[in-house]
Motif scaffolding. Structure first.
Motif, PDB file in Angstrom:
ATOM      1  N   SER A  37       0.825  -1.203   0.000  1.00  0.00           N
ATOM      2  CA  SER A  37       0.000   0.000   0.000  1.00  0.00           C
ATOM      3  C   SER A  37       0.861   1.256   0.000  1.00  0.00           C
ATOM      4  O   SER A  37       2.011   1.243   0.442  1.00  0.00           O
ATOM      5  CB  SER A  37      -0.914   0.000   1.234  1.00  0.00           C
ATOM      6  OG  SER A  37      -1.535   1.249   1.436  1.00  0.00           O
ATOM      7  N   PHE A  38       0.265   2.340  -0.463  1.00  0.00           N
ATOM      8  CA  PHE A  38       0.900   3.656  -0.405  1.00  0.00           C
ATOM      9  C   PHE A  38       1.287   4.007   1.025  1.00  0.00           C
ATOM     10  O   PHE A  38       2.283   4.694   1.272  1.00  0.00           O
ATOM     11  CB  PHE A  38      -0.081   4.688  -0.967  1.00  0.00           C
ATOM     12  CG  PHE A  38       0.384   6.120  -0.862  1.00  0.00           C
ATOM     13  CD1 PHE A  38       1.333   6.623  -1.732  1.00  0.00           C
ATOM     14  CD2 PHE A  38      -0.140   6.959   0.113  1.00  0.00           C
ATOM     15  CE1 PHE A  38       1.764   7.947  -1.636  1.00  0.00           C
ATOM     16  CE2 PHE A  38       0.275   8.277   0.215  1.00  0.00           C
ATOM     17  CZ  PHE A  38       1.227   8.768  -0.662  1.00  0.00           C
ATOM     18  N   SER A  39       0.508   3.507   1.995  1.00  0.00           N
ATOM     19  CA  SER A  39       0.719   3.853   3.399  1.00  0.00           C
ATOM     20  C   SER A  39       1.890   3.116   4.052  1.00  0.00           C
ATOM     21  O   SER A  39       2.261   3.431   5.185  1.00  0.00           O
ATOM     22  CB  SER A  39      -0.553   3.588   4.214  1.00  0.00           C
ATOM     23  OG  SER A  39      -0.929   2.225   4.129  1.00  0.00           O
ATOM     24  N   LYS A 152      -5.398  -3.653   2.870  1.00  0.00           N
ATOM     25  CA  LYS A 152      -6.816  -3.617   3.252  1.00  0.00           C
ATOM     26  C   LYS A 152      -7.192  -2.244   3.823  1.00  0.00           C
ATOM     27  O   LYS A 152      -8.347  -1.840   3.768  1.00  0.00           O
ATOM     28  CB  LYS A 152      -7.101  -4.699   4.288  1.00  0.00           C
ATOM     29  CG  LYS A 152      -6.855  -6.111   3.771  1.00  0.00           C
ATOM     30  CD  LYS A 152      -7.049  -7.141   4.872  1.00  0.00           C
ATOM     31  CE  LYS A 152      -6.730  -8.548   4.369  1.00  0.00           C
ATOM     32  NZ  LYS A 152      -6.836  -9.566   5.440  1.00  0.00           N
ATOM     33  N   ILE A 153      -6.193  -1.555   4.364  1.00  0.00           N
ATOM     34  CA  ILE A 153      -6.442  -0.227   4.919  1.00  0.00           C
ATOM     35  C   ILE A 153      -6.601   0.807   3.807  1.00  0.00           C
ATOM     36  O   ILE A 153      -7.493   1.655   3.846  1.00  0.00           O
ATOM     37  CB  ILE A 153      -5.283   0.186   5.853  1.00  0.00           C
ATOM     38  CG1 ILE A 153      -5.302  -0.686   7.108  1.00  0.00           C
ATOM     39  CG2 ILE A 153      -5.365   1.662   6.239  1.00  0.00           C
ATOM     40  CD1 ILE A 153      -4.139  -0.439   8.040  1.00  0.00           C
ATOM     41  N   GLN A 154      -5.727   0.723   2.813  1.00  0.00           N
ATOM     42  CA  GLN A 154      -5.784   1.693   1.718  1.00  0.00           C
ATOM     43  C   GLN A 154      -5.467   0.995   0.394  1.00  0.00           C
ATOM     44  O   GLN A 154      -4.352   1.054  -0.106  1.00  0.00           O
ATOM     45  CB  GLN A 154      -4.812   2.851   1.959  1.00  0.00           C
ATOM     46  CG  GLN A 154      -5.014   4.019   1.006  1.00  0.00           C
ATOM     47  CD  GLN A 154      -4.083   5.177   1.324  1.00  0.00           C
ATOM     48  OE1 GLN A 154      -3.003   4.998   1.879  1.00  0.00           O
ATOM     49  NE2 GLN A 154      -4.509   6.373   0.965  1.00  0.00           N
ATOM     50  N   MET A 164      -8.281   0.063  10.715  1.00  0.00           N
ATOM     51  CA  MET A 164      -8.054  -1.313  11.173  1.00  0.00           C
ATOM     52  C   MET A 164      -6.572  -1.453  11.508  1.00  0.00           C
ATOM     53  O   MET A 164      -5.767  -0.597  11.154  1.00  0.00           O
ATOM     54  CB  MET A 164      -8.463  -2.327  10.103  1.00  0.00           C
ATOM     55  CG  MET A 164      -7.701  -2.197   8.792  1.00  0.00           C
ATOM     56  SD  MET A 164      -8.141  -3.484   7.595  1.00  0.00           S
ATOM     57  CE  MET A 164      -7.416  -4.937   8.390  1.00  0.00           C
ATOM     58  N   ARG A 165      -6.218  -2.514  12.218  1.00  0.00           N
ATOM     59  CA  ARG A 165      -4.840  -2.675  12.686  1.00  0.00           C
ATOM     60  C   ARG A 165      -3.959  -3.355  11.637  1.00  0.00           C
ATOM     61  O   ARG A 165      -4.191  -4.513  11.291  1.00  0.00           O
ATOM     62  CB  ARG A 165      -4.796  -3.491  13.977  1.00  0.00           C
ATOM     63  CG  ARG A 165      -5.424  -2.849  15.177  1.00  0.00           C
ATOM     64  CD  ARG A 165      -5.114  -3.652  16.429  1.00  0.00           C
ATOM     65  NE  ARG A 165      -3.726  -3.450  16.851  1.00  0.00           N
ATOM     66  CZ  ARG A 165      -3.157  -4.128  17.852  1.00  0.00           C
ATOM     67  NH1 ARG A 165      -3.838  -5.076  18.487  1.00  0.00           N
ATOM     68  NH2 ARG A 165      -1.917  -3.879  18.193  1.00  0.00           N
ATOM     69  N   PRO A 166      -2.928  -2.663  11.152  1.00  0.00           N
ATOM     70  CA  PRO A 166      -1.939  -3.325  10.300  1.00  0.00           C
ATOM     71  C   PRO A 166      -0.871  -3.972  11.185  1.00  0.00           C
ATOM     72  O   PRO A 166      -0.791  -3.688  12.384  1.00  0.00           O
ATOM     73  CB  PRO A 166      -1.359  -2.175   9.491  1.00  0.00           C
ATOM     74  CG  PRO A 166      -1.392  -1.018  10.452  1.00  0.00           C
ATOM     75  CD  PRO A 166      -2.654  -1.222  11.277  1.00  0.00           C
ATOM     76  N   GLY A 167      -0.068  -4.810  10.584  1.00  0.00           N
ATOM     77  CA  GLY A 167       1.019  -5.432  11.321  1.00  0.00           C
ATOM     78  C   GLY A 167       2.351  -5.213  10.631  1.00  0.00           C
ATOM     79  O   GLY A 167       2.409  -4.980   9.418  1.00  0.00           O
ATOM     80  N   ILE A 168       3.429  -5.291  11.405  1.00  0.00           N
ATOM     81  CA  ILE A 168       4.776  -5.146  10.849  1.00  0.00           C
ATOM     82  C   ILE A 168       5.675  -6.190  11.518  1.00  0.00           C
ATOM     83  O   ILE A 168       5.778  -6.230  12.746  1.00  0.00           O
ATOM     84  CB  ILE A 168       5.348  -3.734  11.110  1.00  0.00           C
ATOM     85  CG1 ILE A 168       4.430  -2.675  10.503  1.00  0.00           C
ATOM     86  CG2 ILE A 168       6.762  -3.619  10.537  1.00  0.00           C
ATOM     87  CD1 ILE A 168       4.808  -1.265  10.879  1.00  0.00           C
TER      88      ILE A 168
END
Length: 245
Positions: A37-39, A152-154, A164-168
């Motif tokens: 994602s761009f984010s 899924k966020i962007q 929503m919660r992303p993970g790293i």
């Protein structure tokens, strides 16, 4: 700027992180990440105490007007570095040079080996030129990173992100000093890139596709165009009605 953006991002999205201890407290290192994602370029720096510099299109920094100046200030604030991508080879060389300069200052350099965002959430073949050459030129360790659920966020084309919660997941540093002085050997560059992509795959759990993401995007676009044309032809045939009517 990092504090003003990173704080609200963490508060709003509450990203979970694994492996922060693998990022050195000081000294140069390359963060090699998948790209969903761009984010991605905002979430990773937001969870780190150190500044991470990524490469960005020069257009983000040169657009005229108030909006252009605000955009340029934003990208500079989050650690984006402008690179002119008007020529493919020139863009690659400029990105490599910029990465080397960042690392020679003892800083963190972020790079997406796939070269572009994944079109479908899968992990694609890494491009051997940038990542491997920068690693060999500087001797900096390569730290594999997996972004989780940021697509899924962007999703591509969406401006407003979904909360929503992303993970790293951050893997252990990879040392490629055994290849020092072999930066002109294309087989070495490929071996380094493939090793990094394998580690990213293990961290992300993504399905791996052994073609470049740019080629996959072309295939998807061509398939969509062909389907649209087929639908158009079907509608045209349906409009004619039965033969002889």
């Amino acid at each position: 700027m990092k504090v003003s953006i990173g704080g609200p991002l963490k508060l709003a999205f509450r990203p979970w992180v694994e492996g922060l201890e693998n990022v050195p407290a000081e000294g140069p290192a390359i963060l090699a990440s998948n790209h969903l994602s761009f984010s991605d370029s905002f979430f990773l720096p937001a969870v780190l105490d150190r500044k991470v510099t990524f490469i960005a299109k020069a257009e983000y920094f040169t657009t005229p007007g108030v909006k252009g100046r605000l955009t340029a200030a934003f990208f500079k604030g989050v650690g984006q570095l402008p690179v002119d991508r008007s020529g493919a080879r020139g863009a690659g060389e400029a990105a490599i040079k910029s990465g080397i300069e960042v690392l020679e200052r003892g800083e963190l350099f972020g790079i997406y080996p796939e070269g572009t965002r994944s079109p479908d959430g899968r992990l694609y073949r890494g491009k051997p030129g940038g990542l491997a050459r920068v690693a060999l030129a500087t001797g900096a360790p390569v730290i594999p990173v997996a972004m989780i659920d940021t697509e899924k966020i962007q999703p591509p084309g969406k401006v407003i992100p979904k909360l929503m919660r992303p993970g790293i997941r951050i893997g252990r540093p990879l040392d490629f000093s055994r290849y020092q002085g072999m930066e002109h050997d294309r087989f070495v560059l490929r071996a380094i890139t493939d090793e990094v992509m394998y580690e990213i795959m293990k961290l992300s759990g993504q399905e791996y596709v052994d073609i470049y993401a740019t080629a996959a995007k072309r295939q998807i676009a061509e398939a969509a165009k062909a389907e649209k044309q087929a639908q158009k032809e079907a509608q045209k045939d349906a409009g004619k009605g039965p033969a002889g009517s």
